[in-house]
Design a protein around this motif. Sequence first.
Motif, short mmCIF file in Angstrom:
data_model
loop_
_atom_site.label_atom_id
_atom_site.label_comp_id
_atom_site.label_asym_id
_atom_site.label_seq_id
_atom_site.Cartn_x
_atom_site.Cartn_y
_atom_site.Cartn_z
N LYS A 253 5.51 5.05 10.57
CA LYS A 253 5.00 4.89 8.79
C LYS A 253 5.17 5.63 8.32
CE LYS A 253 1.45 0.81 10.21
NZ LYS A 253 -0.31 0.72 10.61
N LEU A 254 5.33 6.65 8.70
CA LEU A 254 5.08 8.09 8.21
C LEU A 254 6.23 7.90 7.03
CD1 LEU A 254 3.08 10.05 8.70
CD2 LEU A 254 4.69 11.35 9.08
N PHE A 255 7.64 7.35 6.39
CA PHE A 255 8.70 7.85 5.71
C PHE A 255 8.41 6.54 5.11
CE2 PHE A 255 9.85 10.37 8.80
CZ PHE A 255 9.91 11.89 8.09
N GLU A 256 7.28 5.58 5.06
CA GLU A 256 7.53 4.64 4.73
C GLU A 256 6.83 4.81 3.36
OE1 GLU A 256 5.02 0.92 6.30
OE2 GLU A 256 6.54 0.54 7.93
N PRO A 257 7.14 4.34 1.97
CA PRO A 257 7.01 4.31 0.44
C PRO A 257 5.46 4.09 0.20
CG PRO A 257 8.72 2.92 0.53
CD PRO A 257 8.39 3.47 1.46
N PHE A 258 4.49 4.89 -0.27
CA PHE A 258 3.36 4.77 -0.80
C PHE A 258 2.23 4.94 0.97
CE2 PHE A 258 5.97 2.45 -4.52
CZ PHE A 258 5.10 3.39 -5.53
N PHE A 259 3.10 4.73 1.76
CA PHE A 259 2.16 5.43 2.84
C PHE A 259 1.48 6.71 2.74
CE2 PHE A 259 1.55 7.15 7.02
CZ PHE A 259 0.20 5.73 7.18
N THR A 260 0.73 6.47 2.69
CA THR A 260 -0.95 8.01 2.67
C THR A 260 -1.36 7.85 3.21
OG1 THR A 260 -1.44 9.47 1.12
CG2 THR A 260 -1.88 6.98 -0.38
N THR A 261 -2.28 8.50 4.30
CA THR A 261 -3.30 8.98 4.65
C THR A 261 -4.36 9.57 3.53
OG1 THR A 261 -2.66 10.56 6.02
CG2 THR A 261 -2.66 8.18 6.91
N LYS A 262 -4.02 10.18 2.55
CA LYS A 262 -5.09 10.94 1.88
C LYS A 262 -5.74 10.52 0.78
CE LYS A 262 -1.29 14.86 2.81
NZ LYS A 262 0.30 15.20 2.22
N ASP A 263 -6.71 11.09 -0.01
CA ASP A 263 -7.57 10.08 -0.42
C ASP A 263 -7.07 10.28 -1.95
OD1 ASP A 263 -9.97 10.80 1.37
OD2 ASP A 263 -10.39 12.49 0.53
N GLU A 264 -7.43 9.03 -2.21
CA GLU A 264 -6.78 8.61 -3.97
C GLU A 264 -7.16 10.41 -4.92
OE1 GLU A 264 -9.16 5.45 -5.81
OE2 GLU A 264 -8.50 4.19 -4.79
N GLY A 265 -6.03 10.19 -5.26
CA GLY A 265 -5.60 11.13 -5.83
C GLY A 265 -5.11 12.35 -6.04
N LEU A 266 -5.00 12.21 -4.47
CA LEU A 266 -4.16 13.58 -3.59
C LEU A 266 -3.10 13.63 -3.66
CD1 LEU A 266 -6.23 15.40 -0.70
CD2 LEU A 266 -4.87 16.39 -2.88
N GLY A 267 -2.93 12.26 -2.33
CA GLY A 267 -1.62 11.54 -1.97
C GLY A 267 -1.12 10.56 -3.02
N THR A 268 0.42 9.83 -2.84
CA THR A 268 1.03 9.34 -3.84
C THR A 268 1.22 8.56 -2.63
OG1 THR A 268 3.06 10.34 -3.98
CG2 THR A 268 1.37 10.81 -6.01
#
Length: 961
Positions: free
Chosen positions: A756-771
């Motif tokens: 899923k890494l390259f899917e748009p909006f996929f993030t494991t980061k906390d809010e504010g850190l990752g988009t």
Amino acid sequence: MPAAQPDPVLRNLVATRRLMAWFLAPVFVLLLILSSLQYRQRMAEVEAQQQRLAEQHAQDLQLLARPAMDHVQDLRRLMEELWLQPPDPGPALAAQLAPREVGGRADGWAIADPAAGLRWGQVWWAEPDGRPFDPLWLRRAAAFVNQARVAHARAPGFEATWFAAMDLNSSFGYPWIEPATILQSMGVAALRELAPLRAAAAARTRARLAAQPPAIEDAGASHWGPPYRSQLAGHLVVSHMAPVRVGAQIVGEVSLDFRLDDLQARLRAWALPGERDWIVDAARQVLADTEQGPPGEQQALTGWASRAPDGLAEPHLRAALDQGPQSVGDWLLVAATRPGSPWTYVSAVPRAELRARILPSLLPNAAIALALLLGLVAAQWLLARHFVQPAMQLLAYLRALSADHRAPAPRLGRRWQVWVDSLGATFAHQFHLLQRERGSEARKSAILDHALEAMVSTDAAGHIVEFNPAAEQMFERRLDEVRGADVAELLIPPRYRARHRAGLERLAAGAAPSLLGRRLEMHALRRDGSEFAVEMVLWRSELDGETNYTASLVDVSERQQARQQIERQRESLRQAEKLSAMGSLLAGVAHELNNPLAIVMGRAGLLDDKLQGSPLQADAQRIREAAERCGRIVRTFLNMARARAPQRAPVALNDIVRAAADMLAYTLRSHGIALELQLDPDLPPLMGDADQLGQVLLNLLINAQHALAEKSAGEEPRRIVVATGVEARRPGGREPRIWLRVQDNGPGVPAEVRDKLFEPFFTTKDEGLGTGLGLSVSRSLLREHGGDLHLEGGEPGRRGASFRLSLPISGVPEPQADDSDAQPAAERAPLRLLVVDDEAELAALMREALEGAGYEVATAESGAVALALLLEARFDAIISDLRMPEVDGAELWRAVQALHPALARRMLFVTGDILSPAAAEFLRDSGCPALEKPFKPQDLLAAVRRLPLSAPEEDHHDAQR
Ligand code: ADP
């Protein structure tokens, strides 16, 4: 084949018929009893009538016997009188007498009417004892014969009347009989021979009278003898006799032969058909018999017992006389007699005959019974013809109609046709309604079957009755396995079941349905026991008192996830907006830094050049390097921040790496991360958008930095390695490519998220850190460049993550030999350059740098000044700032374009304003090269050298114009 079940309707009909028969049965029985009673009564009546008739005949017989008896008594009395008072011999007597002779001997006289030639009677006189004939006898005989003749004339049944003297061989009688006949009948040749016979007869009479003394003295003790055949005329006769007494002496006997043919004739006349009648005397000798032939026929003289039919005997006759009619065998025996009558009437009638007589009287009953029977049959027939058959046809039609509404209608009578028509019409209407209903059903079931929403119907107790295909899919269960099952058990998570059941009970108890018709969000259960969120609308339907609940369900688990995702994305966008706002702010700051930085860089460069060989040169060099680094940071940042159309130009990837490394150097250092660059010095340039590639590199580096931030202290030192190189060209393979790898020793990418890494909006980061946009945007940018981006290896705990990008290197134009570099400008006629910049320091710096390279340089501090100088002097090229007060770079270019079009093509703009769209647009339209602030003096020189600075003729033309 199984026996066909009899039609229930037919059975019903048969039962009805049987009922009618049962109803009639008592009537028949009653009729039978009545008939039997009537029969008995009629039989009794017939018997009584027989008896009455017998009595009547007995009376008739008495009346018949009476004249004979009176006749005999009259003659008896006459003889007794004549005996006591002898009659006078009248004168007529002699005339009446004629001697009678037999065989020539007179043995008697005939009493005759000589005048008429008639002989009436006769007198017999035999003299065996020698006594002479007494003429007294003649007188007596004449009187006797005369009286007898009168009586005979009145009574045709009187055969002959005689007087026989008791002690004399003499007798007389009426009528006249030829002596020969008499003698012959008696079997004697002469009268004398009769004497012994007469003596014997007299003895018999005396004995009889002695044995049977007369009850009344003067009754004359008359007596009837047995029947016999008269020897005179051959008739059957019976004798009636009475003794003539004189004192105590019996002197003779009067007898009458009474012919039986009259009795026979009467009996025949009396006899009713079939009867057997007799007249018998006291000794039961038969005097007349209905079966006896006509008179004159040879007849047997027998007793009644031998003539009576089998079974009838004397005791029966006796009983019949004493007690009335007797039933003997198949006979009815009646008998009657009258006191004093010599004869008894006996009649035997066969019972069959009696019945035959009675039956006509029973005919009305039979007629009634027959009529009833016929009535019943006729009623059945009429019922069958007019009701049962049409009704059966109607029933058959009804059945046919129920199978096919176009079944042919039977042709029945007018009365039934109404039914047929109305049945047909009713069924047609029904069929029409049914069709409509079916159509509507079909449409509804099609809707139900193809609905995207799951539909589940239950009865009032919660048992599933309907389950559409969408429901089958949603709950992973088939209709046939859920039908009838408890909906709570199958589809509702255990923790909600109690509530569901309580709700159903409340509804059943009549509580107001609060949940019906509303959109509800709840949880449902899959076959594997997993729960999922559904949106449901529940409604109730009532049909024929049966309640059903139907739920329409939508699986909203994906929607919920999407909603959460959107929420996250929205947050990311907010973050991005914040960043972009900060970016433009920083861009403004960077822009403002450009001019002073350009001065610092320029001056440091010049200083470095000037201090060559001096011990201060190293210091000047350090200042220059630091200033250049500042410049790179600002430019990289501005490049990143500016919004402009991507431009493909030859790019050195290693430079981009260095710029990014510079930009992040502080951040990385402050996080304790060592950045190692392993750059291939022979890396060829590639065609690309330096900004976009820089953005990709920054993304990869920042991701690595974030990943390393998760590493706890004490583990191996945090490290990022950026390496570049050229891919080994495989024979027959693709064109040569260059690669770049960003590798860190962080925690790596967990296997489950790699895809899923390259899917748009996929993030494991906390809010504010990752988009969740970094990798997807990077990959798409690289793919636009004909390259790609991959995650390599990356097992957790081993080598961290390693991202590798590859890019094609084809399409890069061959670098042109820079002759201006090879030939110093000083060797040619010095070119005149005009430097226009409102920042005097910067203008001076540029002039110094250019003059250092052998150009002749004039400066102008504004556009207007520059235009004035252009009118005064000739310049080979103009280097101008873009953003200036009053006449700015663009306006200046338009003026130059108007004055010296060739010169306009030799304008170089220095700008810190490439961020602004207006500036970018102007540069694109004018086609003039630009140099971004801050720049190194070499950059400026290189940019100036790239200007098309030859063709003085053209300039000349321009000047002349
Ligand atoms: P973002 O950085 O905003 O989360 P990206 O698309 O750049 O979005 O990255 C997506 C996800 O990839 C990150 O949330 C992170 O989980 C994972 N990832 C990216 N780079 C690394 C790395 N170097 N090490 C581990 N995980 C990484």
